[in-house]
Design a protein around this motif. Structure first.
Motif, PDB file in Angstrom:
ATOM      1  N   GLU A 191      50.020  55.274  32.058  1.00 41.52           N
ATOM      2  CA  GLU A 191      49.256  55.950  30.693  1.00 41.52           C
ATOM      3  C   GLU A 191      50.294  56.957  30.038  1.00 41.52           C
ATOM      4  O   GLU A 191      51.199  57.366  30.938  1.00 41.52           O
ATOM      5  CB  GLU A 191      47.989  56.560  31.351  1.00 41.52           C
ATOM      6  N   PRO A 192      49.723  57.404  28.894  1.00 41.16           N
ATOM      7  CA  PRO A 192      50.572  58.572  28.142  1.00 41.16           C
ATOM      8  C   PRO A 192      50.511  59.725  28.919  1.00 41.16           C
ATOM      9  O   PRO A 192      49.404  59.975  29.578  1.00 41.16           O
ATOM     10  CB  PRO A 192      50.091  58.525  26.853  1.00 41.16           C
ATOM     11  N   SER A 193      51.543  60.507  28.816  1.00 41.74           N
ATOM     12  CA  SER A 193      51.664  61.935  29.644  1.00 41.74           C
ATOM     13  C   SER A 193      52.309  62.798  28.763  1.00 41.74           C
ATOM     14  O   SER A 193      52.910  62.475  27.672  1.00 41.74           O
ATOM     15  CB  SER A 193      52.386  61.621  30.744  1.00 41.74           C
ATOM     16  N   VAL A 194      52.022  64.226  29.340  1.00 47.03           N
ATOM     17  CA  VAL A 194      52.637  65.192  28.624  1.00 47.03           C
ATOM     18  C   VAL A 194      53.121  66.170  29.499  1.00 47.03           C
ATOM     19  O   VAL A 194      52.577  66.386  30.608  1.00 47.03           O
ATOM     20  CB  VAL A 194      51.478  66.012  28.002  1.00 47.03           C
ATOM     21  N   SER A 250      44.486  63.951  34.843  1.00 45.54           N
ATOM     22  CA  SER A 250      44.896  64.682  36.010  1.00 45.54           C
ATOM     23  C   SER A 250      46.266  65.294  35.596  1.00 45.54           C
ATOM     24  O   SER A 250      47.010  64.867  35.002  1.00 45.54           O
ATOM     25  CB  SER A 250      44.955  63.576  37.100  1.00 45.54           C
ATOM     26  N   HIS A 251      46.636  66.456  36.403  1.00 46.81           N
ATOM     27  CA  HIS A 251      47.928  67.281  36.292  1.00 46.81           C
ATOM     28  C   HIS A 251      47.918  68.078  37.423  1.00 46.81           C
ATOM     29  O   HIS A 251      47.091  68.469  38.353  1.00 46.81           O
ATOM     30  CB  HIS A 251      47.665  68.046  35.015  1.00 46.81           C
ATOM     31  N   PHE A 252      49.218  68.294  37.670  1.00 50.57           N
ATOM     32  CA  PHE A 252      49.847  69.303  38.628  1.00 50.57           C
ATOM     33  C   PHE A 252      50.460  70.331  37.938  1.00 50.57           C
ATOM     34  O   PHE A 252      51.002  70.249  36.846  1.00 50.57           O
ATOM     35  CB  PHE A 252      50.582  68.710  39.618  1.00 50.57           C
ATOM     36  N   ILE A 253      50.501  71.583  38.396  1.00 54.29           N
ATOM     37  CA  ILE A 253      51.200  72.872  37.968  1.00 54.29           C
ATOM     38  C   ILE A 253      52.294  73.284  38.941  1.00 54.29           C
ATOM     39  O   ILE A 253      51.804  73.165  40.194  1.00 54.29           O
ATOM     40  CB  ILE A 253      50.269  73.754  37.520  1.00 54.29           C
ATOM     41  N   ARG A 294      50.835  66.346  32.824  1.00 47.83           N
ATOM     42  CA  ARG A 294      49.255  65.880  32.913  1.00 47.83           C
ATOM     43  C   ARG A 294      49.453  64.314  32.499  1.00 47.83           C
ATOM     44  O   ARG A 294      50.272  63.993  31.529  1.00 47.83           O
ATOM     45  CB  ARG A 294      48.618  66.608  32.220  1.00 47.83           C
ATOM     46  N   VAL A 295      48.640  63.687  32.933  1.00 43.74           N
ATOM     47  CA  VAL A 295      48.370  62.014  32.555  1.00 43.74           C
ATOM     48  C   VAL A 295      47.170  61.814  32.217  1.00 43.74           C
ATOM     49  O   VAL A 295      46.195  62.387  32.521  1.00 43.74           O
ATOM     50  CB  VAL A 295      48.674  61.169  33.771  1.00 43.74           C
TER      51      VAL A 295
END
Length: 707
Positions: free
Chosen positions: A274-277, A199-202, A289-290
């Motif tokens: 969790e790891p994220s970017v 999942s991610h947000f922009i 994003r996760v």
């Protein structure tokens, strides 16, 4: 990797980069909708496409109809309404989240996750869900809830069915601080065979001149803008943790935080483990994003970066003060090599009048043949350190505390060395305390076929109790009599392993970042259980978001190098300390490596000598003035402790460090009460100064008064 995705592993992996997609309104809106959530206003704004674009679309439609019907039909220009989101903190009018009209502001993806030596928790995208709809908007007293769907594309006028997923986006008033706004995004696939597990947000709330600091001790540059930052724990000593090739490992410490703060006071942090970017590579937008279908986080709207750090520390936990002896008594030395070597180096520095607060003896368990490191057996090696108690007494009588090193790994000791020694590996193995391989259900091997190394499962409460009682209390505090020690995880928690908290081996991504933090907590709890909180000290080189409130932190002892490269050595360490301070690790520091290239009999080179001396000078103006011996020297290295000029400089800067004790004490109080880092980037005090905005000569401040 989830079971459903594993079945689809044959699907081709598509491009890695998450790109903005499209946003469509399904909820009828005639005008902008403004909804207040505490001190924030959430707006779903409408805008018409400019007339020139509308006319171009009309001409294309008219041309298409002419070719089909061969008749001169008039086609009216369609009215195209685009939507966007805008979240503003009303008291300061600071925008915390915004999107471009017609562009999706949330999304998801189906991914596979791999773990390798070079890149921990690397994403491999199967598809991107970047087509978003807004179906329902609900406004409550304390929140705004937006529901809709995301898909990878549009086919025959409708969303692609197989990749379709429902989402719920909740923007909620923070229960403790009016300057904070919580976000929760949850996605659920409508087709169970194609699971959306990212999942991610922009956000378009950024520009090319923004300065992003934070993310723990790992960034090798003072500003993360223009980079893709991977927030995933890893202990590897190579380029990793970042997709961008220009990024090098920063502090080389296993201390990462999914948090950033900008120079103007905007800040965001994730609360999901969790790891994220954090993709900050674009000038006009960024994404977070996760590697999970659930994303949770908090925005902070502050008037300055220091205020944002104070708020972040109040929510995630403030640091604990270091004991005063670490500040008043001088350098903390990392030594090894046996009783004779420790005494010889101590005597050489004592004759020079060098103030010494402590000694870390890293090879107290003995050296492992051909492995170039200490034995992970956690029992005092009395052959290497005969008359240990007398050495301890002599050092402590000189006002020097003795510290050790520990990690959760345990070596399998060869049978011929077990006689007369405690066989710790056997105790852990027989009781099932090691992390397990999910396939064989046997202990996971972190070593080689010929040298088995197990790791104690810190999610297993029985294993935790055994480690606290039998290792820390009995061996480290008991037989070895340590006053303090370094706790290091020393390995990457495998995402596919079997943990006590995850018997099916399907939730490894939730353990990767939390494991080092749990190990630090286990060590601190052991000190408390032993009744030694007043006189015992611990710092960790591994951790996550809440580690700073548990123990003091340090960049890894393996960070230093003497190579001429832009982001290596001192600059890397400095940026690691600065960014860690921005993320809550307010007491971060780095040890000076005394292992330098050279040949015995010829001494160290003048270049190596200068680098070590410059490193000593810089670290004298940080939280803790510490050295390490480069445990397990390689054949081409030697110790800078053997160089008289280096010892003279070590003595000099130890005296400077000691002289700054009262000043640092005030900074430690600031760190504990306000969350401000001891070592700071000048931008924190001078955000408008253009000299500090670029990436010129590196600089830092010790508090607000020393530059």
């Amino acid at each position: 990797i989830s079971k459903s995705l594993a079945k689809n592993a044959k699907l081709s992996v598509i491009k890695q980069k998450v790109e903005p997609g499209r946003l469509f309104l399904r909820v009828p809106l005639e005008e902008d909708r403004h909804m207040e959530v505490g001190d924030f206003r959430v707006s779903v704004k409408l805008s018409m496409v400019d007339q020139e674009t509308v006319e171009k679309v009309a001409k294309k439609l008219e041309g298409a109809n002419k070719s089909r019907n061969k008749s001169n039909m008039k086609v009216e220009a369609p009215k195209i309404t685009l939507a966007s989101i805008l979240v503003v903190h009303l008291p300061t009018l600071q925008v915390v989240w915004s999107s471009e009209p017609g562009v999706n502001f949330i999304g998801g993806a189906g991914i596979l996750v791999s773990q390798s030596v070079d890149t921990p928790c690397q994403e491999h995208f199967l598809w991107h869900n970047n087509i978003q709809t807004i179906d329902v908007i609900n406004h409550g007293k304390n929140d705004v809830i937006i529901r809709g769907h995301v898909s990878k594309g549009i086919y025959n006028g409708d969303l692609h069915k197989k990749s379709l997923a429902r989402y719920v986006l909740i923007l909620r008033k923070h229960p403790e601080n009016s300057q904070c706004l919580n976000i929760q995004l949850q996605l659920e696939s409508e087709d169970a065979r194609r699971e959306v597990n990212q999942s991610h947000f922009i956000s378009s709330n950024t520009s090319a001149t923004d300065v992003f600091m934070g993310f723990g001790h790992r960034l090798s540059k003072p500003n993360a803008k223009g980079m893709e930052v991977r927030v995933s724990n890893s202990s590897k000593q190579v380029k990793h943790g970042y997709a961008s090739k220009e990024m090098l490992e920063g502090g080389a410490g296993n201390l990462v935080v999914p948090h950033f703060v900008t120079a103007n006071g905007a800040s965001f942090f994730l609360t999901t483990p969790e790891p994220s970017v954090f993709d900050l590579r674009n000038d006009d937008w960024y994404s977070v994003r996760v590697q999970s279908s659930i994303l949770k986080g908090t925005w902070i709207a502050a008037s300055s970066a220091l205020e944002a750090m104070t708020i972040h520390a109040s929510l995630r936990g403030r640091v604990k003060k270091m004991p005063m002896w670490t500040q008043r008594n001088g350098a903390m030395l990392g030594l090894s090599g046996g009783t004779y070597t420790v005494r010889r180096i101590h005597k050489a520095l004592e004759e020079r009048g060098c103030p010494i607060s402590g000694v870390v003896i890293s090879d107290w368990t003995g050296l492992k043949p051909k492995a170039n490191r200490m034995y992970y057996n956690w029992v005092l090696e009395r052959e290497m350190y005969p008359n240990w108690q007398r050495l301890l007494d002599d050092l402590e009588s000189a006002g020097i505390n003795v510290g050790l090193y520990v990690n959760p790994c345990i070596d399998e000791i060869p049978a011929h060395l077990r006689s007369g020694r405690r066989y710790i590996f056997g105790e852990a193995e027989n009781n099932g305390f090691f992390i397990k391989d999910p396939t064989t259900r046997e202990s996971y091997n972190f070593g080689t076929e010929s040298a088995f190394v197990g790791a104690v499962d810190m999610t297993n409460q029985d294993a935790v109790n055994w480690f606290k009682e039998k290792i820390i209390k009995s061996e480290i505090l008991g037989r070895a009599g340590a006053s303090f020690w370094i706790a290091d995880t020393n390995f990457d928690a495998p995402i596919g392993a079997k943990y006590q908290c995850d018997p099916d081996g399907q939730r490894g991504l939730t353990v990767v970042n939390q494991f080092p933090q749990e190990f630090a907590k286990v060590n601190q709890d052991a000190i408390r259980d032993a009744g030694r909180e007043g006189d015992c000290f611990l710092f960790a080189t591994s951790g996550f978001s809440e580690t700073a409130q548990i123990v003091a932190t340090s960049l890894s002892d393996r960070v230093s190098n003497l190579h001429e490269r832009k982001d290596g050595g001192m600059m890397t360490a400095l940026n690691g300390i600065i960014n860690g301070g921005a993320s809550g690790f307010a007491l971060g520091h780095c040890a000076v490596s005394m292992a330098v290239p050279g040949k015995k009999g010829k001494g160290i080179s003048s270049r190596s000598r200068e680098m070590v001396c410059r490193w000593l000078e810089m670290m004298a103006f940080t939280t803790l003035f510490r050295t390490h011996d480069g445990e397990g020297f390689v054949t081409s290295s030697m110790s800078a402790y053997e160089d008289s000029a280096v010892l003279d400089q070590l003595t000099r800067w130890s005296k400077v460090y000691k002289a700054l004790a009262s000043y640092r004490q005030n900074l430690l109080s600031e760190a504990s009460f306000q969350g401000w880092p001891v070592v700071r980037h000048p931008l924190l005090h001078y955000p408008e100064n253009k000299h500090f905005l670029g990436e010129g000569e590196p600089s830092f401040m010790l508090g607000a008064s020393l530059y």
